[in-house]
Design a protein around this motif. Structure first.
Motif, mmCIF file in Angstrom:
data_model
loop_
_atom_site.group_PDB
_atom_site.id
_atom_site.type_symbol
_atom_site.label_atom_id
_atom_site.label_comp_id
_atom_site.label_asym_id
_atom_site.label_seq_id
_atom_site.Cartn_x
_atom_site.Cartn_y
_atom_site.Cartn_z
ATOM 1 N N UNK A 1 0.783 -1.216 0.091
ATOM 2 C CA UNK A 1 0.189 -0.107 0.067
ATOM 3 C C UNK A 1 0.753 1.254 -0.093
ATOM 4 N N UNK A 2 1.849 1.325 0.772
ATOM 5 C CA UNK A 2 2.818 2.501 0.986
ATOM 6 C C UNK A 2 2.069 3.615 1.142
ATOM 7 N N UNK A 3 1.166 3.755 2.087
ATOM 8 C CA UNK A 3 0.286 4.923 2.336
ATOM 9 C C UNK A 3 -0.820 5.201 1.625
ATOM 10 N N UNK A 4 -0.526 5.729 0.407
ATOM 11 C CA UNK A 4 -1.521 6.194 -0.599
ATOM 12 C C UNK A 4 -1.913 5.251 -1.819
ATOM 13 N N UNK A 5 -1.020 4.235 -1.854
ATOM 14 C CA UNK A 5 -1.072 3.225 -3.097
ATOM 15 C C UNK A 5 -1.811 2.062 -2.701
ATOM 16 N N UNK A 6 -3.013 2.060 -2.418
ATOM 17 C CA UNK A 6 -3.623 0.955 -1.773
ATOM 18 C C UNK A 6 -3.756 -0.104 -2.924
ATOM 19 N N UNK A 7 -3.402 -1.325 -2.664
ATOM 20 C CA UNK A 7 -3.173 -2.453 -3.526
ATOM 21 C C UNK A 7 -2.243 -2.400 -4.877
ATOM 22 N N UNK B 1 4.918 8.452 7.634
ATOM 23 C CA UNK B 1 4.417 7.377 8.628
ATOM 24 C C UNK B 1 3.178 6.857 7.925
ATOM 25 N N UNK B 2 3.170 5.618 8.225
ATOM 26 C CA UNK B 2 1.748 4.988 7.591
ATOM 27 C C UNK B 2 1.669 3.370 8.118
ATOM 28 N N UNK B 3 0.753 2.743 7.681
ATOM 29 C CA UNK B 3 0.453 1.513 8.105
ATOM 30 C C UNK B 3 1.079 0.621 7.005
ATOM 31 N N UNK B 4 1.709 -0.548 7.199
ATOM 32 C CA UNK B 4 2.248 -1.426 6.232
ATOM 33 C C UNK B 4 1.044 -2.435 5.987
ATOM 34 N N UNK B 5 0.667 -2.590 4.924
ATOM 35 C CA UNK B 5 -0.253 -3.556 4.430
ATOM 36 C C UNK B 5 -1.598 -3.227 5.301
ATOM 37 N N UNK B 6 -2.227 -4.097 5.869
ATOM 38 C CA UNK B 6 -3.481 -3.922 6.495
ATOM 39 C C UNK B 6 -3.181 -3.585 7.860
ATOM 40 N N UNK B 7 -2.008 -3.634 8.469
ATOM 41 C CA UNK B 7 -1.232 -3.421 9.895
ATOM 42 C C UNK B 7 -1.355 -4.794 10.232
ATOM 43 N N UNK B 8 -1.102 -4.800 11.764
ATOM 44 C CA UNK B 8 -0.917 -3.524 12.764
ATOM 45 C C UNK B 8 0.467 -2.923 12.580
#
Length: 311
Positions: free
Chosen positions: A15-21, A258-265
């Protein structure tokens, strides 16, 4: 033809924050290992799994590694080949770091090596996606593609599959913290909004384009200011304790993003060097402890190699 091989495949940040899928990159650590041996009897079997706390199935029709390997053998016209697989989970399951992807990729790279590499690593991606479909219900490629190809990857299209390896500034470092919080990928996907306002979509398009442009231009400031998500992160962040305080800590200590890696956590940051990445990890782990939450941290440059043979 070699009769056995040992392979390591890396974890990934999707995802890399803004690049979902559609965006993902590989890291040096953690990762998974597979030992694969050719056997005389037909069939794909799993003989050993370690590091999974008993959570992964041995049944070849239910494990992502064996399922992907069998699809591969059927595709190349060698369904009669017998294979024994030992899987060593060197990374946490359910971390948002592509755990199932790393195992599957290690298995596919191993069987392709033993068969004499009839397929390119790019051609292995659809078989790895079969494993992802089994693991989390959706055959996305933003973990398996960077795990197989290394580096930073864009999935421009799924139908037809169109994958592009992107350049990136070599000085980019990634810090990752995995808090011991349960966020199943299937559940995390269910809470995402199915309808998005045009205003939010325009912001997201601009950020994805800015991030890709920043990677090509090796413009770290452009990369930093493009890594904002107005669609998925606002929903998924509620699954991660004190998410916005963690972001504040990271940004105050030199993080570029700063962001979530994949679906988290797991959460991740980009920094300009290894020292900043390590400091941020220590600060974030300290905050998780304050929240009575244990965590594991990693830091590494972007992994340009993908899977490698260990012996």
């Amino acid at each position: 033809m070699d009769r056995s091989v040992k392979v390591f495949a890396p974890a990934t940040v999707a995802n890399v924050v803004c690049g979902y899928d559609v965006l993902g990159f590989a890291v040096d650590q953690p990762g998974d290992e597979v030992i694969m041996r050719i056997k005389d009897e037909p069939g794909v079997v799993i003989t050993k799994i370690s590091g999974d706390e008993g959570r992964l199935p041995y049944h070849p029709a239910k494990n992502t590694v064996s399922v992907s390997v069998q699809h591969y053998l059927d595709h190349i016209g060698r369904p009669e080949v017998g294979v024994e697989i030992e899987l060593f989970k060197k990374m946490p399951i359910g971390s948002g770091l592509g755990s199932s992807s790393a195992s599957t990729v290690a298995g596919l790279f191993a069987i392709n090596t033993l068969m004499g590499n009839p397929l390119t690593q790019m051609e292995l991606v659809p078989f790895a996606m079969k494993g992802e479909e089994m693991a989390c219900g959706t055959g996305h490629a933003d973990n398996v593609a960077p795990a197989l190809l290394g580096g930073f990857v864009l999935i421009r299209s799924y139908e037809p599959l169109d994958i592009i390896r992107l350049p990136y500034p070599e000085e980019l470092y990634c810090s990752i913290v995995f808090p011991h919080v349960d966020v199943p990928t299937r559940d995390a996907r269910k809470i995402i909004r199915s309808n998005v306002s045009l205003k939010d979509a325009v912001v997201q398009w601009g950020n994805v384009a800015g991030l890709v442009s920043g990677l090509f231009l090796k413009d770290i400031d452009l990369i930093s200011r493009s890594m904002k998500d107005v669609i998925v992160e606002p929903v998924r962040s509620i699954l991660i304790p004190d998410f916005y305080k963690l972001r504040e800590i990271a940004m105050d200590n030199g993080a570029l993003s700063f962001g979530i890696s994949g679906s988290g956590p797991s959460v991740f940051t980009f920094t300009r060097n290894a020292d900043d990445a390590q400091i941020i990890n220590e600060k974030l782990k300290k905050h998780f402890l304050w929240l009575d939450t244990e965590s594991i941290s990693y830091h590494s440059p972007i992994n340009s190699k993908g899977p490698i043979i260990l012996d």
